[in-house]
Design a protein around this motif. Structure first.
Motif, PDB file in Angstrom:
ATOM      1  N   SER A 119       0.815  -1.203   0.000  1.00  0.00           N
ATOM      2  CA  SER A 119       0.000   0.000   0.000  1.00  0.00           C
ATOM      3  C   SER A 119       0.856   1.263   0.000  1.00  0.00           C
ATOM      4  CB  SER A 119      -0.934  -0.004   1.205  1.00  0.00           C
ATOM      5  OG  SER A 119      -1.863   1.058   1.129  1.00  0.00           O
ATOM      6  N   LEU A 120       0.189   2.398  -0.166  1.00  0.00           N
ATOM      7  CA  LEU A 120       0.821   3.717  -0.116  1.00  0.00           C
ATOM      8  C   LEU A 120       0.008   4.628   0.793  1.00  0.00           C
ATOM      9  CD1 LEU A 120       1.789   4.947  -3.723  1.00  0.00           C
ATOM     10  CD2 LEU A 120       3.335   4.376  -1.858  1.00  0.00           C
ATOM     11  N   PRO A 121       0.647   5.573   1.470  1.00  0.00           N
ATOM     12  CA  PRO A 121      -0.127   6.588   2.187  1.00  0.00           C
ATOM     13  C   PRO A 121      -0.984   7.381   1.196  1.00  0.00           C
ATOM     14  CG  PRO A 121       2.171   6.624   2.880  1.00  0.00           C
ATOM     15  CD  PRO A 121       2.096   5.726   1.682  1.00  0.00           C
ATOM     16  N   LEU A 122      -2.188   7.725   1.585  1.00  0.00           N
ATOM     17  CA  LEU A 122      -3.079   8.450   0.681  1.00  0.00           C
ATOM     18  C   LEU A 122      -2.511   9.807   0.282  1.00  0.00           C
ATOM     19  CD1 LEU A 122      -6.671   7.678   1.996  1.00  0.00           C
ATOM     20  CD2 LEU A 122      -5.512   6.767  -0.017  1.00  0.00           C
ATOM     21  N   LYS A 123      -1.665  10.386   1.112  1.00  0.00           N
ATOM     22  CA  LYS A 123      -1.078  11.675   0.743  1.00  0.00           C
ATOM     23  C   LYS A 123      -0.171  11.524  -0.487  1.00  0.00           C
ATOM     24  CE  LYS A 123       3.026  11.692   3.772  1.00  0.00           C
ATOM     25  NZ  LYS A 123       3.761  12.467   4.811  1.00  0.00           N
ATOM     26  N   ALA A 124       0.464  10.352  -0.641  1.00  0.00           N
ATOM     27  CA  ALA A 124       1.276  10.102  -1.831  1.00  0.00           C
ATOM     28  C   ALA A 124       0.395   9.909  -3.059  1.00  0.00           C
ATOM     29  CB  ALA A 124       2.166   8.877  -1.615  1.00  0.00           C
ATOM     30  N   VAL A 125      -0.719   9.196  -2.872  1.00  0.00           N
ATOM     31  CA  VAL A 125      -1.664   9.001  -3.972  1.00  0.00           C
ATOM     32  C   VAL A 125      -2.214  10.349  -4.429  1.00  0.00           C
ATOM     33  CG1 VAL A 125      -3.823   7.918  -4.680  1.00  0.00           C
ATOM     34  CG2 VAL A 125      -2.265   6.706  -3.121  1.00  0.00           C
ATOM     35  N   ASN A 126      -2.608  11.180  -3.469  1.00  0.00           N
ATOM     36  CA  ASN A 126      -3.172  12.497  -3.798  1.00  0.00           C
ATOM     37  C   ASN A 126      -2.143  13.436  -4.404  1.00  0.00           C
ATOM     38  OD1 ASN A 126      -5.680  11.692  -2.841  1.00  0.00           O
ATOM     39  ND2 ASN A 126      -5.300  12.460  -0.775  1.00  0.00           N
ATOM     40  N   GLY A 161       2.250   2.802  10.555  1.00  0.00           N
ATOM     41  CA  GLY A 161       2.049   4.156  11.047  1.00  0.00           C
ATOM     42  C   GLY A 161       0.591   4.580  11.071  1.00  0.00           C
ATOM     43  N   PRO A 162       0.346   5.791  11.580  1.00  0.00           N
ATOM     44  CA  PRO A 162      -1.027   6.254  11.824  1.00  0.00           C
ATOM     45  C   PRO A 162      -1.699   6.934  10.630  1.00  0.00           C
ATOM     46  CG  PRO A 162       0.529   7.828  12.719  1.00  0.00           C
ATOM     47  CD  PRO A 162       1.362   6.714  12.145  1.00  0.00           C
TER      48      PRO A 162
END
Length: 274
Positions: A119-126, A161-162
């Motif tokens: 997976s990826l953090p959504l901030k990276a996707v955005n 992480g959170p």
């Protein structure tokens, strides 16, 4: 295989560059410079591009040459993504078919194919990271090879992480499907090309054994990573051979940045001499 398929550019020598264990990026490039290599092809072993994986590796190469200066006489070219190569899809499809055959025949048609990727953090996707769409593209290529004969779902693993991460998560998807009455699964590590802790421990032990026993899965098979599958070796050889013949040192996609990119190393790495 590459020497045989492309004798006019032979001999070809591989150099391995890792980020976190030896041989490190610096080790590989010092060795090829010592060998007097004139053309080095930087071939990412992540089929699907992400700033966190392939991009991070290219940034490391940039930092190496920023510190040492770019050697005279060395030409670099880049293979940074190959998510929809037809031989890669055929390789995964063949591996999936073999695991399906291990499921009892009366349960095989009930199998759900879970394509699991890091997976990826959504901030990276955005920010614009291409990884989710490229993983999805691989999934559809593989399912086309399988004639879409089974239900399937792209799921994600290895969240830490959170922060909010791309979902649904693999373990949560298995649990939810069991609650829906689905109890036969084939798990495919679609973004990994060889075995490591996230396949051998996270998938095999944490999910396919411990979680499966806990929630009441009846049949679950984990598809091997491509590893040394003959079709995978053919895939790698064909990608490099085509890259050499096309004489395009770097793709326009690689040279473009994510719309919200703020990484200075990423900006500068795309200005390296190719």
């Amino acid at each position: 295989m590459l020497d045989k398929e492309s004798p006019e550019t032979a001999p070809h020598k591989p150099y391995v560059a890792f980020r976190y264990v030896p041989p490190f990026t610096e080790d590989a490039f010092l060795e090829l410079e010592k060998d007097g290599v004139e053309h080095a092809i930087i071939f990412s072993q992540y089929p699907q591009y992400s700033c966190a994986t392939s991009g991070s590796s290219f940034n490391e190469i940039y930092k190496h040459y920023k510190k040492r200066g770019f050697p005279i006489g060395l030409k670099l070219s880049v293979i940074e993504r190959w998510p929809t190569h037809p031989l890669l899809a055929k390789c995964f499809a063949d591996l999936i078919k073999k695991e399906l055959q291990q499921i009892p025949e009366n349960k095989r048609s009930e199998a759900i194919i879970l394509f699991s990727a890091h997976s990826l953090p959504l901030k990276a996707v955005n920010r614009g990271d291409a990884y989710p769409s490229e993983v999805g593209a691989t999934v559809h290529q593989v399912m086309q090879e399988l004639s879409y004969a089974y239900p399937y779902q792209l799921v994600w693993q290895s969240k830490v992480g959170p922060l909010a991460w791309l979902g649904p998560m693999t373990d949560e998807a298995i649990t939810s499907y069991v609650n829906q009455g689905k109890k036969t699964f084939v798990v495919v590590p679609i973004a990994f090309v060889n075995e490591h802790i996230e396949t051998l421990h996270e998938l095999d032990i944490e999910y396919c054994k411990e979680l499966a026993e806990k929630v009441g899965v009846e049949n679950i098979r984990r598809v091997p990573a491509p590893n040394d599958h003959p079709l995978f070796i053919e895939t790698l050889s064909d990608i490099v051979k085509t890259h050499i013949k096309n004489k395009i040192p770097v793709s326009k996609k690689f040279l473009s940045r994510c719309p919200h990119c703020v990484n200075v190393n990423c900006i500068n790495s795309k200005k390296m001499v190719f």
